[in-house]
Design an enzyme around this catalytic site. Structure first.
Site, PDB file in Angstrom:
ATOM      1  N   ARG A  83       0.820  -1.216   0.000  1.00  0.00           N
ATOM      2  CA  ARG A  83       0.000   0.000   0.000  1.00  0.00           C
ATOM      3  C   ARG A  83       0.850   1.261   0.000  1.00  0.00           C
ATOM      4  O   ARG A  83       0.321   2.362   0.085  1.00  0.00           O
ATOM      5  CB  ARG A  83      -0.920   0.013   1.218  1.00  0.00           C
ATOM      6  CG  ARG A  83      -0.216   0.037   2.563  1.00  0.00           C
ATOM      7  CD  ARG A  83      -1.212   0.133   3.707  1.00  0.00           C
ATOM      8  NE  ARG A  83      -0.537   0.146   4.998  1.00  0.00           N
ATOM      9  CZ  ARG A  83      -1.178   0.299   6.161  1.00  0.00           C
ATOM     10  NH1 ARG A  83      -2.485   0.413   6.181  1.00  0.00           N
ATOM     11  NH2 ARG A  83      -0.494   0.314   7.292  1.00  0.00           N
TER      12      ARG A  83
ATOM     13  N   ASP B 294      -4.809  -2.572   0.925  1.00  0.00           N
ATOM     14  CA  ASP B 294      -4.723  -2.426   2.376  1.00  0.00           C
ATOM     15  C   ASP B 294      -5.025  -3.801   2.977  1.00  0.00           C
ATOM     16  O   ASP B 294      -6.156  -4.282   2.898  1.00  0.00           O
ATOM     17  CB  ASP B 294      -5.742  -1.387   2.855  1.00  0.00           C
ATOM     18  CG  ASP B 294      -5.711  -1.193   4.371  1.00  0.00           C
ATOM     19  OD1 ASP B 294      -4.970  -1.939   5.054  1.00  0.00           O
ATOM     20  OD2 ASP B 294      -6.426  -0.310   4.872  1.00  0.00           O
TER      21      ASP B 294
ATOM     22  N   ASP C  24      13.906 -16.489  18.213  1.00  0.00           N
ATOM     23  CA  ASP C  24      14.267 -15.980  16.893  1.00  0.00           C
ATOM     24  C   ASP C  24      15.200 -16.907  16.136  1.00  0.00           C
ATOM     25  O   ASP C  24      15.125 -17.000  14.912  1.00  0.00           O
ATOM     26  CB  ASP C  24      14.927 -14.602  17.053  1.00  0.00           C
ATOM     27  CG  ASP C  24      15.131 -13.885  15.721  1.00  0.00           C
ATOM     28  OD1 ASP C  24      14.216 -13.915  14.884  1.00  0.00           O
ATOM     29  OD2 ASP C  24      16.211 -13.288  15.531  1.00  0.00           O
TER      30      ASP C  24
ATOM     31  N   LYS D 169       9.204 -17.004   9.146  1.00  0.00           N
ATOM     32  CA  LYS D 169       9.274 -17.012  10.595  1.00  0.00           C
ATOM     33  C   LYS D 169       9.199 -15.568  11.101  1.00  0.00           C
ATOM     34  O   LYS D 169       9.502 -14.639  10.340  1.00  0.00           O
ATOM     35  CB  LYS D 169      10.551 -17.702  11.069  1.00  0.00           C
ATOM     36  CG  LYS D 169      11.818 -16.840  10.941  1.00  0.00           C
ATOM     37  CD  LYS D 169      12.981 -17.502  11.628  1.00  0.00           C
ATOM     38  CE  LYS D 169      14.191 -16.604  11.620  1.00  0.00           C
ATOM     39  NZ  LYS D 169      14.122 -15.492  12.574  1.00  0.00           N
TER      40      LYS D 169
ATOM     41  N   LYS E  48      23.867 -11.919  19.008  1.00  0.00           N
ATOM     42  CA  LYS E  48      24.062 -10.669  18.282  1.00  0.00           C
ATOM     43  C   LYS E  48      25.221  -9.898  18.889  1.00  0.00           C
ATOM     44  O   LYS E  48      25.578 -10.083  20.050  1.00  0.00           O
ATOM     45  CB  LYS E  48      22.784  -9.828  18.326  1.00  0.00           C
ATOM     46  CG  LYS E  48      21.650 -10.420  17.487  1.00  0.00           C
ATOM     47  CD  LYS E  48      20.483  -9.468  17.384  1.00  0.00           C
ATOM     48  CE  LYS E  48      19.438  -9.993  16.405  1.00  0.00           C
ATOM     49  NZ  LYS E  48      19.958 -10.082  15.019  1.00  0.00           N
TER      50      LYS E  48
ATOM     51  N   HIS F 223      16.182 -22.068  13.245  1.00  0.00           N
ATOM     52  CA  HIS F 223      17.426 -22.298  12.513  1.00  0.00           C
ATOM     53  C   HIS F 223      18.319 -23.354  13.157  1.00  0.00           C
ATOM     54  O   HIS F 223      18.756 -24.316  12.507  1.00  0.00           O
ATOM     55  CB  HIS F 223      18.219 -20.991  12.396  1.00  0.00           C
ATOM     56  CG  HIS F 223      17.530 -19.925  11.612  1.00  0.00           C
ATOM     57  ND1 HIS F 223      16.694 -20.197  10.555  1.00  0.00           N
ATOM     58  CD2 HIS F 223      17.562 -18.576  11.724  1.00  0.00           C
ATOM     59  CE1 HIS F 223      16.247 -19.060  10.056  1.00  0.00           C
ATOM     60  NE2 HIS F 223      16.744 -18.068  10.752  1.00  0.00           N
TER      61      HIS F 223
ATOM     62  N   HIS G 194      15.532 -20.270   5.752  1.00  0.00           N
ATOM     63  CA  HIS G 194      16.497 -20.087   4.664  1.00  0.00           C
ATOM     64  C   HIS G 194      17.814 -20.809   4.920  1.00  0.00           C
ATOM     65  O   HIS G 194      18.555 -21.090   3.977  1.00  0.00           O
ATOM     66  CB  HIS G 194      16.737 -18.600   4.395  1.00  0.00           C
ATOM     67  CG  HIS G 194      17.514 -17.880   5.449  1.00  0.00           C
ATOM     68  ND1 HIS G 194      16.937 -17.340   6.573  1.00  0.00           N
ATOM     69  CD2 HIS G 194      18.844 -17.607   5.546  1.00  0.00           C
ATOM     70  CE1 HIS G 194      17.859 -16.763   7.305  1.00  0.00           C
ATOM     71  NE2 HIS G 194      19.023 -16.916   6.735  1.00  0.00           N
TER      72      HIS G 194
END
Length: 487
Positions: free
Chosen positions: A48, A91, A232, A145, A337, A237, A175
């Site tokens: 949109r 939308d 996550d 995910k 991270k 993974h 992936h």
């Protein structure tokens, strides 16, 4: 279900970051290669944030082109790729808009692929809206995910999507399963008599699986602070990679044979005792530090993150598989991270020889090792001991190297490119089946619940390091260390 290569690829979230960085570049590379995509295939972007097709193509030129073809863009191929793209302004919160999508794709060819590159809160509304205009027939749907926040919410999404699409129409994408070395891991194990007899508890001392990132949460602070590293990265993974490493030989490489064997591994994971979580699970959160000389802020000061956040940005786990092949072999999983390097790798440490006439170096741990590097450089490296030149029997570690970009002349396929072609061609083997996903959530949940109930903060670690010291101490208890610590 239709199996020819004609397709209409409908991309929800057509102006989103994932579409710009991964999905459209992957489709372009398949288009540029020639013969991978049917000439009649169309891409229909749904968003949109663009007024019409011309404005959307301008957006694609600005935001996709920088992510394609490392050696420069073939302008003729780029122009013909843009000719495949149509645009529908919708939308997603208004189901009535989906009539426009139905009219736009009604006369387009082949199987319809609906890729949901959106937040998971939109999965169910989009599926219901597709069904309301009859677009759930002769179709495949791709779900990104995270699929849920826990087992209950994951089941709720799967139940709702399953009412509209059959299981064989649903492609839950991970992936990492599309990466070349993961595919070569299967070839290495099941295509070579050298490795399969050694791939068991009698010869393997321990296995490490690491997915490390230099990046922080970037612009995803709001999302990440409600998710954390366990949800996550580990639930999907890392457990998927673990199941590939540890699975039994499948009857064949068809989709259900492969996924049946992965499921058996996930169901054989030793349940985590809540009273033992402190010994087998480490959670951390990065504080201010530096990445390659550049100062970076603490996680708690990132945009969108609560100042008193207890969300983990690092997880290390000791995992055991209760079956005949792997009983007693520790699997060490790690992700985080703002770590010291960007690397994803699988390390198989073979047991040292039981007796050596060549000296103690032949008996040391890690003398024989297989390292499967997934990123940044995709390689498989086998370490062994050899005699150093010169007088005496002095041993040194040497390695046999399979660097894919040097050995194979043709370019490697990126993970998303392979997986998108598999969706278009109806190949499910590299996608996660619902029962796999449920088994992974069921194993992870006791850790999540214990961490939430304990109210203990994550262990701090400086950005630019390899995580909390407790992660190293956990391996030291088993007489081993992480690969980078040994080097």
């Amino acid at each position: 279900m239709q199996t020819d290569s004609s397709f209409t690829f409908v991309l929800f979230g057509g102006t989103g970051d994932l579409s710009m960085r991964k999905i459209l570049p992957a489709l372009f590379e398949a288009h540029r290669a020639g013969g991978m995509l049917a000439d009649s295939g169309k891409i229909v972007a749904v968003a949109r944030h663009a007024a019409d097709r011309a404005e959307y193509l301008q957006w694609v030129n600005e935001h996709v082109k920088p992510h394609v073809s490392k050696n420069g863009v073939d302008e003729a191929a780029w122009t013909s790729f843009l000719a495949r793209i149509e645009f529908v302004k919708i939308d997603l919160g208004n189901p009535e808009d989906f009539a426009q999508l139905r009219d736009a794709v009604r006369d387009l060819p082949g199987i319809r692929v609906f890729y949901l590159a959106t937040g998971p809160s939109l999965f169910v509304p989009i599926c219901h809206a597709l069904a309301s205009v009859g677009l759930n027939e002769n179709a495949r749907i791709v779900l990104e995910k995270p699929l849920g926040y826990d087992l209950k919410s994951s089941n709720a999404i799967n139940d709702a999507v399953g009412e509209i699409f059959a299981e064989e129409q649903i492609y839950r994408i991970d992936h990492y399963l599309g990466k070349e070395p993961v595919q070569n891991l299967l070839a290495l194990r099941f295509g070579n008599a050298l490795f399969e007899p050694l791939w068991r508890r009698e010869w393997v001392e321990s296995i490490q699986i690491t997915i490390a990132e230099e990046l922080g949460v970037e612009a995803r602070g709001d999302f990440y602070d409600n998710t954390g590293a366990l949800r996550d990265m580990v639930q999907n993974h890392l457990l998927q990679l673990l199941s590939i490493v540890a699975m039994e030989p499948p009857h064949s490489m068809d989709s259900d044979s492969v996924r049946d064997e992965k499921l058996r591994v996930l169901r054989a994971l030793k349940p985590i005792d809540p009273n033992e979580i402190g010994k087998v699970a480490v959670r951390g959160q990065y504080h201010a530090g530096g990445i390659r000389g550049t100062p970076v802020p603490a996680y708690a000061t990132e945009p969108g993150v609560k100042a008193d956040s207890t969300t983990e940005t690092f997880v290390a786990l000791k995992v055991e598989i209760e079956n005949w092949r792997w009983a007693g072999v520790p699997f060490f999983l790690r992700t985080g991270k703002r770590l010291a390097d960007r690397v994803a790798e699988i390390v198989v440490n073979f047991r040292p020889v039981p007796h050596s006439a060549l000296g103690v170096s032949a008996l040391r741990a890690g003398a024989n090792r297989l390292v499967i590097r997934l990123q940044p450089n995709e390689t498989i490296r086998l370490y062994c001991l050899a005699k150093q030149p010169g007088e005496g029997m002095n041993l040194a570690s040497v390695h046999l190297d399979l660097a894919f970009d040097q050995f194979f002349r043709e370019g490697q396929m990126e993970a998303y490119q392979r997986l998108l072609l598999d969706v278009i061609n109806g190949r499910l083997a590299l996608f996660v089946r619902r029962d796999e996903q449920e088994a992974a959530w069921r194993w992870v949940e006791p850790i999540l619940n214990e961490w939430m109930a304990s109210h203990k903060p994550p262990k701090p670690y400086a950005a630019g390091t390899w995580g909390p010291a407790a992660a190293s101490a956990m391996l030291a208890q088993h007489g081993t260390c992480w690969l980078e610590e040994e080097n």
